[in-house]
Design an enzyme around this catalytic site. Structure first.
Site, short mmCIF file in Angstrom:
data_model
loop_
_atom_site.label_atom_id
_atom_site.label_comp_id
_atom_site.label_asym_id
_atom_site.label_seq_id
_atom_site.Cartn_x
_atom_site.Cartn_y
_atom_site.Cartn_z
N THR A 1 0.83 -1.20 0.00
CA THR A 1 0.00 0.00 0.00
C THR A 1 0.87 1.25 0.00
OG1 THR A 1 -1.77 -1.08 1.19
CG2 THR A 1 -1.58 1.27 1.52
N GLY B 1 -4.65 -5.49 6.80
CA GLY B 1 -5.76 -4.57 6.97
C GLY B 1 -6.83 -5.02 7.94
N GLY C 1 -10.13 -3.65 2.54
CA GLY C 1 -9.14 -3.59 3.62
C GLY C 1 -9.30 -2.34 4.47
N ASP C 2 -8.24 -2.01 5.18
CA ASP C 2 -8.28 -0.87 6.10
C ASP C 2 -8.06 0.47 5.41
OD1 ASP C 2 -5.63 -1.89 5.56
OD2 ASP C 2 -4.91 -0.37 6.95
N ARG D 1 -13.33 -8.12 -1.20
CA ARG D 1 -12.71 -7.83 0.10
C ARG D 1 -12.32 -6.34 0.19
NH1 ARG D 1 -7.46 -5.71 1.81
NH2 ARG D 1 -6.93 -6.67 3.79
N THR E 1 0.04 0.71 6.81
CA THR E 1 0.18 -0.38 5.84
C THR E 1 0.40 -1.68 6.60
OG1 THR E 1 1.47 -1.28 4.01
CG2 THR E 1 2.66 0.14 5.55
N GLY E 2 -0.23 -2.72 6.12
CA GLY E 2 -0.08 -4.00 6.81
C GLY E 2 -1.33 -4.83 6.65
N1 ASP Z 1 -3.37 -2.61 4.39
C1 ASP Z 1 -3.64 -3.06 3.06
C2 ASP Z 1 -4.87 -3.90 3.06
O1 ASP Z 1 -5.03 -4.72 3.94
C3 ASP Z 1 -2.53 -3.85 2.46
C4 ASP Z 1 -1.21 -3.17 2.49
O2 ASP Z 1 -0.92 -2.38 3.39
O3 ASP Z 1 -0.41 -3.43 1.59
O4 ASP Z 1 -5.64 -3.79 2.14
#
Ligand code: ASP
Length: 361
Positions: free
Chosen positions: A221, A275, A251-252, A249, A272-273
């Site tokens: 992200t 989500g 995400g966050d 889906r 980022t991580g």
């Molecule tokens: N946080 C993002 C998600 O879960 C993924 C990412 O950070 O790369 O959609």
């Protein structure tokens, strides 16, 4: 008028004319002592990446893209534009780069499609806009901003978001635009592995596949946070979501308070991580709400190193308070991150063990 007062007024006028003041706000020119320090921070994802997994060419490519994003946002800040504009400008550059999991270069879902999420938030008004599982929009961050300013809503998803984009005059592009060989190969291999019953853990045994595994697990992200010269904060993020996610889906990243948050009174955060965990913890909001009480760095550390980690989740954040330096806190081996300060000095880091004494990130 006494001559003394006349001359002092004249001198004030002449100094004012030549000091470059008055471009955006006469009361707070760029050289006013005491005006807020403008700053822009970007990230390009985090992951358990070691040095050997990145070729020198790739490392340079990531660094140049981050630098280009910082310079694009800095130009807006220097121009006297709002933190929100700087965040948007930086994210557009990262969405256009094929190296990040956002816009062009985004990951594929398990059906072989690309579905994009993005959000932007203005700390002045706490107005926010977000889009989720949107297809065919080259720069989802621009659509998120349009949602904030023109839809009367905070979040639009899927077909409705796409329809709104068309109405707003966005040029829609085919999936080919977003597809990179790298992500397509990763998708094909994951599909093959799934069909053959191969799991991620036995994939990671051979070194070539280990690279792939990292790429799959890299939470690529992109995000940006900024403080402008008037002290306003803003935050934004854009992503293709998690690799091989189920269609639909979300995400966050597009969820205000989970992946992004900005409030002039407390802080700005972009994460980022994984989500799902950011959503469950309301991570970005949590950091800001705790900042006033325990400080920015302590609050971000608590959220990422304690709360996120206690759920066995991986990720990181960039965070910025109304005063003081920004922070980057992550529990992975690497997080692509960079900062540009008020004087235009750029600093970019990738790995956790780098010497970051130049900027604290
Ligand atoms: N946080 C993002 C998600 O879960 C993924 C990412 O950070 O790369 O959609």
């Amino acid at each position: 008028m006494p001559a003394r007062i006349f001359f002092s007024l004249l001198i004030t006028l002449v100094v004012g004319l030549f000091s470059g003041r008055g471009h955006a706000d006469v009361s707070q020119g760029p050289n006013d002592p005491g005006r807020p320090e403008a700053v822009l921070v970007v990230h390009g994802g985090a992951g358990d990446l070691s040095r050997m997994m990145l070729t020198p060419f790739e490392r340079n490519a990531y660094r140049s893209a981050l630098e280009e994003a910082l310079l694009a946002g800095y130009a807006r800040l220097q121009n006297g534009d709002a933190a929100l504009d700087a965040v948007q400008a930086a994210i557009i550059v990262l969405e256009d780069s094929p190296y990040f999991n956002a816009g062009r270069g985004a990951v594929f879902n398990s059906a072989g499609d690309i579905e994009l999420d993005a959000a932007i938030m203005d700390g002045r008004s706490k107005e926010a806009g977000a889009v989720a599982i949107v297809q065919g929009v080259r720069n989802p961050i621009l659509l998120a901003r349009a949602v904030k300013e023109k839809s009367g809503h905070v979040m639009l998803a899927g077909k409705g978001a796409r329809r709104f984009a068309k109405r707003q005059g966005f040029d829609l592009v085919g999936e080919r635009y977003f597809r990179t060989d790298r992500q397509w190969r990763a998708y094909k291999r994951a599909k093959k592995a799934r069909n053959g019953g191969v799991t991620n853990s036995n994939l990671s045994r051979d070194s070539d596949e280990q690279r792939l595994t990292w790429r799959e697990r890299k939470y690529g992200t992109v995000g940006a946070i900024a403080r402008d010269r008037y002290g306003n904060l803003a935050a934004g993020g854009s992503t293709g979501g998690s690799f091989f996610k189920r269609p639909g889906r979300i995400g966050d990243t597009p969820i205000v308070g989970a992946g992004v948050y900005a409030d002039n009174a407390t802080c700005a955060v972009a994460g980022t991580g994984e989500g799902e965990f950011f959503i469950r913890l309301s991570l970005a909001y949590q950091i800001c709400s705790e900042t006033a009480r325990i400080g920015l760095v302590q609050s971000a550390e608590k959220a990422v190193l304690k709360d996120l980690a206690s759920l066995n989740a991986k990720g990181g954040v960039i965070a910025l308070a109304p005063v003081g330096p920004p922070a980057a806190i992550f529990n992975t081996k690497a997080m692509f991150r960079g900062v540009i300060n008020d004087q235009g000095s750029v600093s970019i880091h990738i790995f956790a063990d780098e010497d970051t004494s130049d900027n604290g990130l």
